[in-house]
Write a protein that holds these residues in place. Structure first.
Motif, PDB file in Angstrom:
ATOM      1  N   ALA A   1       0.829  -1.206   0.000  1.00 19.35           N
ATOM      2  CA  ALA A   1       0.000   0.000   0.000  1.00 19.35           C
ATOM      3  C   ALA A   1       0.864   1.256   0.000  1.00 19.35           C
ATOM      4  O   ALA A   1       0.552   2.240  -0.689  1.00 19.35           O
ATOM      5  CB  ALA A   1      -0.927   0.001   1.216  1.00 19.35           C
ATOM      6  N   ALA A   2       1.967   1.250   0.746  1.00 25.92           N
ATOM      7  CA  ALA A   2       2.847   2.420   0.789  1.00 25.92           C
ATOM      8  C   ALA A   2       3.455   2.683  -0.583  1.00 25.92           C
ATOM      9  O   ALA A   2       3.540   3.841  -1.028  1.00 25.92           O
ATOM     10  CB  ALA A   2       3.933   2.208   1.839  1.00 25.92           C
ATOM     11  N   LYS A   3       3.875   1.643  -1.273  1.00 28.96           N
ATOM     12  CA  LYS A   3       4.472   1.827  -2.600  1.00 28.96           C
ATOM     13  C   LYS A   3       3.423   2.218  -3.629  1.00 28.96           C
ATOM     14  O   LYS A   3       3.649   3.099  -4.475  1.00 28.96           O
ATOM     15  CB  LYS A   3       5.201   0.549  -3.014  1.00 28.96           C
ATOM     16  CG  LYS A   3       6.444   0.261  -2.189  1.00 28.96           C
ATOM     17  CD  LYS A   3       7.033  -1.100  -2.465  1.00 28.96           C
ATOM     18  CE  LYS A   3       7.572  -1.229  -3.864  1.00 28.96           C
ATOM     19  NZ  LYS A   3       8.282  -2.519  -4.059  1.00 28.96           N
ATOM     20  N   TYR A   4       2.254   1.580  -3.581  1.00 25.96           N
ATOM     21  CA  TYR A   4       1.170   1.957  -4.489  1.00 25.96           C
ATOM     22  C   TYR A   4       0.797   3.426  -4.279  1.00 25.96           C
ATOM     23  O   TYR A   4       0.603   4.180  -5.247  1.00 25.96           O
ATOM     24  CB  TYR A   4      -0.055   1.077  -4.227  1.00 25.96           C
ATOM     25  CG  TYR A   4      -0.096  -0.238  -4.981  1.00 25.96           C
ATOM     26  CD1 TYR A   4       1.057  -0.986  -5.175  1.00 25.96           C
ATOM     27  CD2 TYR A   4      -1.286  -0.738  -5.480  1.00 25.96           C
ATOM     28  CE1 TYR A   4       1.013  -2.205  -5.846  1.00 25.96           C
ATOM     29  CE2 TYR A   4      -1.341  -1.938  -6.163  1.00 25.96           C
ATOM     30  CZ  TYR A   4      -0.190  -2.666  -6.342  1.00 25.96           C
ATOM     31  OH  TYR A   4      -0.234  -3.876  -7.013  1.00 25.96           O
ATOM     32  N   SER A   5       0.688   3.840  -3.013  1.00 27.11           N
ATOM     33  CA  SER A   5       0.288   5.211  -2.719  1.00 27.11           C
ATOM     34  C   SER A   5       1.357   6.209  -3.133  1.00 27.11           C
ATOM     35  O   SER A   5       1.038   7.337  -3.529  1.00 27.11           O
ATOM     36  CB  SER A   5      -0.016   5.363  -1.223  1.00 27.11           C
ATOM     37  OG  SER A   5      -1.189   4.660  -0.875  1.00 27.11           O
ATOM     38  N   THR A   6       2.618   5.814  -3.049  1.00 31.54           N
ATOM     39  CA  THR A   6       3.691   6.700  -3.485  1.00 31.54           C
ATOM     40  C   THR A   6       3.592   6.949  -4.987  1.00 31.54           C
ATOM     41  O   THR A   6       3.647   8.098  -5.442  1.00 31.54           O
ATOM     42  CB  THR A   6       5.064   6.106  -3.129  1.00 31.54           C
ATOM     43  OG1 THR A   6       5.150   5.925  -1.708  1.00 31.54           O
ATOM     44  CG2 THR A   6       6.190   7.018  -3.591  1.00 31.54           C
ATOM     45  N   LEU A   7       3.424   5.885  -5.747  1.00 33.53           N
ATOM     46  CA  LEU A   7       3.280   6.033  -7.196  1.00 33.53           C
ATOM     47  C   LEU A   7       2.033   6.840  -7.531  1.00 33.53           C
ATOM     48  O   LEU A   7       2.078   7.783  -8.346  1.00 33.53           O
ATOM     49  CB  LEU A   7       3.200   4.652  -7.852  1.00 33.53           C
ATOM     50  CG  LEU A   7       3.049   4.637  -9.379  1.00 33.53           C
ATOM     51  CD1 LEU A   7       4.327   5.114 -10.051  1.00 33.53           C
ATOM     52  CD2 LEU A   7       2.683   3.234  -9.877  1.00 33.53           C
TER      53      LEU A   7
ATOM     54  N   LEU B   1      -7.486  -1.596  -8.459  1.00 34.71           N
ATOM     55  CA  LEU B   1      -6.507  -1.400  -9.520  1.00 34.71           C
ATOM     56  C   LEU B   1      -5.216  -2.141  -9.176  1.00 34.71           C
ATOM     57  O   LEU B   1      -4.833  -2.237  -8.011  1.00 34.71           O
ATOM     58  CB  LEU B   1      -6.208   0.089  -9.708  1.00 34.71           C
ATOM     59  CG  LEU B   1      -7.368   1.022 -10.062  1.00 34.71           C
ATOM     60  CD1 LEU B   1      -6.828   2.397 -10.446  1.00 34.71           C
ATOM     61  CD2 LEU B   1      -8.226   0.461 -11.182  1.00 34.71           C
ATOM     62  N   ASN B   2      -4.549  -2.643 -10.198  1.00 34.68           N
ATOM     63  CA  ASN B   2      -3.269  -3.314  -9.979  1.00 34.68           C
ATOM     64  C   ASN B   2      -2.110  -2.356 -10.305  1.00 34.68           C
ATOM     65  O   ASN B   2      -2.318  -1.223 -10.738  1.00 34.68           O
ATOM     66  CB  ASN B   2      -3.180  -4.603 -10.797  1.00 34.68           C
ATOM     67  CG  ASN B   2      -3.356  -4.380 -12.292  1.00 34.68           C
ATOM     68  OD1 ASN B   2      -2.927  -3.363 -12.833  1.00 34.68           O
ATOM     69  ND2 ASN B   2      -4.002  -5.329 -12.968  1.00 34.68           N
ATOM     70  N   TRP B   3      -0.888  -2.835 -10.107  1.00 31.07           N
ATOM     71  CA  TRP B   3       0.288  -1.991 -10.326  1.00 31.07           C
ATOM     72  C   TRP B   3       0.357  -1.490 -11.765  1.00 31.07           C
ATOM     73  O   TRP B   3       0.652  -0.322 -12.014  1.00 31.07           O
ATOM     74  CB  TRP B   3       1.551  -2.763  -9.970  1.00 31.07           C
ATOM     75  CG  TRP B   3       2.819  -1.989 -10.182  1.00 31.07           C
ATOM     76  CD1 TRP B   3       3.687  -2.084 -11.233  1.00 31.07           C
ATOM     77  CD2 TRP B   3       3.370  -0.978  -9.322  1.00 31.07           C
ATOM     78  NE1 TRP B   3       4.741  -1.212 -11.080  1.00 31.07           N
ATOM     79  CE2 TRP B   3       4.573  -0.517  -9.925  1.00 31.07           C
ATOM     80  CE3 TRP B   3       2.967  -0.421  -8.105  1.00 31.07           C
ATOM     81  CZ2 TRP B   3       5.376   0.466  -9.342  1.00 31.07           C
ATOM     82  CZ3 TRP B   3       3.766   0.568  -7.527  1.00 31.07           C
ATOM     83  CH2 TRP B   3       4.950   0.994  -8.150  1.00 31.07           C
ATOM     84  N   SER B   4       0.065  -2.360 -12.714  1.00 30.88           N
ATOM     85  CA  SER B   4       0.128  -1.972 -14.117  1.00 30.88           C
ATOM     86  C   SER B   4      -0.850  -0.840 -14.421  1.00 30.88           C
ATOM     87  O   SER B   4      -0.526   0.103 -15.159  1.00 30.88           O
ATOM     88  CB  SER B   4      -0.166  -3.176 -15.011  1.00 30.88           C
ATOM     89  OG  SER B   4      -0.175  -2.810 -16.372  1.00 30.88           O
ATOM     90  N   GLN B   5      -2.036  -0.910 -13.873  1.00 30.63           N
ATOM     91  CA  GLN B   5      -3.025   0.156 -14.073  1.00 30.63           C
ATOM     92  C   GLN B   5      -2.575   1.456 -13.431  1.00 30.63           C
ATOM     93  O   GLN B   5      -2.790   2.544 -13.982  1.00 30.63           O
ATOM     94  CB  GLN B   5      -4.381  -0.277 -13.507  1.00 30.63           C
ATOM     95  CG  GLN B   5      -5.061  -1.383 -14.313  1.00 30.63           C
ATOM     96  CD  GLN B   5      -6.297  -1.913 -13.611  1.00 30.63           C
ATOM     97  OE1 GLN B   5      -6.226  -2.442 -12.489  1.00 30.63           O
ATOM     98  NE2 GLN B   5      -7.444  -1.765 -14.246  1.00 30.63           N
ATOM     99  N   LEU B   6      -1.929   1.353 -12.269  1.00 27.63           N
ATOM    100  CA  LEU B   6      -1.427   2.559 -11.615  1.00 27.63           C
ATOM    101  C   LEU B   6      -0.277   3.180 -12.390  1.00 27.63           C
ATOM    102  O   LEU B   6      -0.126   4.405 -12.422  1.00 27.63           O
ATOM    103  CB  LEU B   6      -0.992   2.237 -10.187  1.00 27.63           C
ATOM    104  CG  LEU B   6      -2.109   1.962  -9.181  1.00 27.63           C
ATOM    105  CD1 LEU B   6      -1.532   1.637  -7.812  1.00 27.63           C
ATOM    106  CD2 LEU B   6      -3.062   3.149  -9.081  1.00 27.63           C
ATOM    107  N   VAL B   7       0.539   2.345 -13.031  1.00 30.20           N
ATOM    108  CA  VAL B   7       1.618   2.874 -13.870  1.00 30.20           C
ATOM    109  C   VAL B   7       1.029   3.652 -15.043  1.00 30.20           C
ATOM    110  O   VAL B   7       1.496   4.752 -15.379  1.00 30.20           O
ATOM    111  CB  VAL B   7       2.532   1.739 -14.359  1.00 30.20           C
ATOM    112  CG1 VAL B   7       3.488   2.233 -15.447  1.00 30.20           C
ATOM    113  CG2 VAL B   7       3.318   1.147 -13.196  1.00 30.20           C
TER     114      VAL B   7
END
Length: 466
Positions: free
Chosen positions: A36-42, A417-423
């Motif tokens: 969650a911390a890494k997702y929120s940072t991105l 959402l997954n990491w790819s969607q956040l990218v």
């Protein structure tokens, strides 16, 4: 809720939280809290970069803070240059909610917009902050935000993001500074003197504050932590004394729930990420309208779009003509008629859809004019963001009806959402930044955040953002 008026045998929650924050380590974080911390940072940094170019008010804010001057400690994201950490936290925090695209809890309100900009400003000021240290402080801040948000009696009066966000962010900054338990508690107590804003900031129309309120909380958090570091002391019971933060602001709070599994269950792991840049309550209506029509582009077949909602959805639907043709981008993001119209025309809602040209588009207005709000108290905002319903009346006489379930929309708890969607979202937002970012720069930013726990100095991230 459990009412606690006067503490005798129990420690004030500020003391309890202070000890928890000071003792937290990266090794104690569960995998989902790190994620969650890494997702929120991105996610948050992408929104900040996009807002740097899309928020009309930001050049003036940057000019003002540069006029203040001071020691060049922390980077202004999207604009470049450095200012004192307090000023940088204010500028960067003011952009964190500027697109209404930042993360939020299932219950509503936005944990990272107040915490992350403050932490990055403090990290640069301190120097030598590792990725592990940053993630730990962010995870703790997100956890405290969620524990406070979920376990107080809220009457849609106080604006919870800046109010509880100021306290959670101050504690997180104190953690990053390496303060002891007593100093963390002091930072929380100092933050209580600055925690402010009411829901009129959201309900009110026009103006810039609805997009930039996170900056005030981030600034206050950095100041609170730095004062605590210098030895400024708070009162002994800032959260639960007779006239303290919790009894005065909320009256009732569930103390047991606030401290349950503290240090092992990190509530920030429940944070959600938006697919569309608008108020989270609009998303269920966007998704349901698209689902009923099977996609975009058939708006000429629709006679009426009835949206069923409760107390909060009503704020996003009335005054009727105002919400159909919102005069500012903030008002447009807070409009069910406008966002549903965009979705039915485009198949999505994009960060560039709130420009003056788009708001004046006669086709958008034509579809928005078909939206009629139907008040239904069963959809009032309770413990989580409210559901709703949509009924489409078609020109051929057919009626299409569907429940707008918030927890099933794209980006919601059951459809995250997954990491790819956040990218992809990050790349789109960064493309709107105040200064152009090359594709190679954007890819490097994503890589740095993906490997954040391995970063030796968080400055490796922040220097890419200026």
């Amino acid at each position: 809720m459990v009412v606690v008026w006067h503490m005798v045998a129990q420690e004030d929650l500020a003391t309890v939280f202070g000890r928890y924050v000071a003792e937290a380590t990266f090794q104690s974080l569960p995998e989902e809290a790190i994620r969650a911390a890494k997702y929120s940072t991105l996610d948050t940094l992408g929104v900040i970069l996009g807002a740097s170019g899309l928020m009309d008010v930001m050049p003036a804010v940057v000019e003002l803070t540069r006029d203040w001057g001071g020691k060049p400690e922390s980077t202004l994201f999207g604009f470049g240059g450095k200012l004192p950490a307090v000023s940088a936290a204010f500028v960067n925090g003011s952009m964190g909610h500027g697109l209404d695209y930042d993360d939020h809890l299932p219950e509503g309100h936005h944990p990272s917009v107040t915490v992350l900009p403050a932490l990055l400003a403090v990290a640069e000021r301190k120097g030598g902050v590792t990725g592990e240290d940053f993630i730990t402080a962010l995870a703790v801040g997100q956890d405290l935000f969620a524990r406070l948000r979920k376990n107080v009696t809220w009457k849609q009066d106080w604006f919870m993001t800046p109010v509880v966000g100021t306290l959670a962010s101050a504690a997180a900054c104190a953690k990053l500074l390496g303060l002891d338990a007593k100093q963390v508690a002091d930072a929380i107590g100092i933050a209580c003197t600055q925690a402010a804003s009411t829901m009129q900031t959201a309900y009110g129309t026009g103006g810039d504050l609805r997009g930039m309120y996170g900056g005030f909380a981030a600034k206050a958090a950095v100041l609170s932590a730095l004062l605590a570091e210098k030895g400024v002391k708070a009162t002994s019971t800032p959260l639960e004394g007779n006239a303290a933060f919790l009894p005065v602001y909320f009256g009732e709070w569930d103390r047991d729930a606030m401290v349950a599994d503290l240090g092992s269950d990190f509530h920030g792991a429940s944070i959600l990420y938006k697919l569309w840049p608008s108020c989270g309550v609009t998303h269920a209506y966007i998704d349901t309208a698209l689902r009923l029509m099977g996609g975009p582009g058939r708006t000429d077949e629709i006679e009426t779009i009835e949206v069923f909602g409760g107390d909060f959805a009503k704020q996003l639907s009335e005054p009727t003509e105002f919400r159909r043709r919102p005069p500012t981008s903030n008002d447009a993001k807070f409009s069910i008629p406008f966002t549903v119209s965009l979705a039915l025309l485009n198949g999505t809602v994009r960060v560039g859809d709130f420009s003056p040209e788009r708001r004046a588009d006669p086709l958008v207005y034509e579809v928005a004019s078909k939206v009629v709000f139907v008040d239904d108290p069963k959809y009032n905002w309770g413990k989580e963001l409210p559901a709703g319903a949509v009924r489409l009346v078609l020109a051929d006489g057919r009626e299409l009806y569907g429940e707008a379930k918030h927890d099933e929309t794209p980006g919601a708890a059951h459809n995250p959402l997954n990491w790819s969607q956040l990218v992809t979202k990050f790349e789109d937002c960064a493309g709107h930044a105040a200064r152009p970012f090359e594709d190679t720069e954007i890819k490097q930013l994503v890589t740095t955040i993906d490997q954040l726990e391995s970063v030796a100095d968080i400055a490796a991230l922040t220097r890419q953002l200026g």
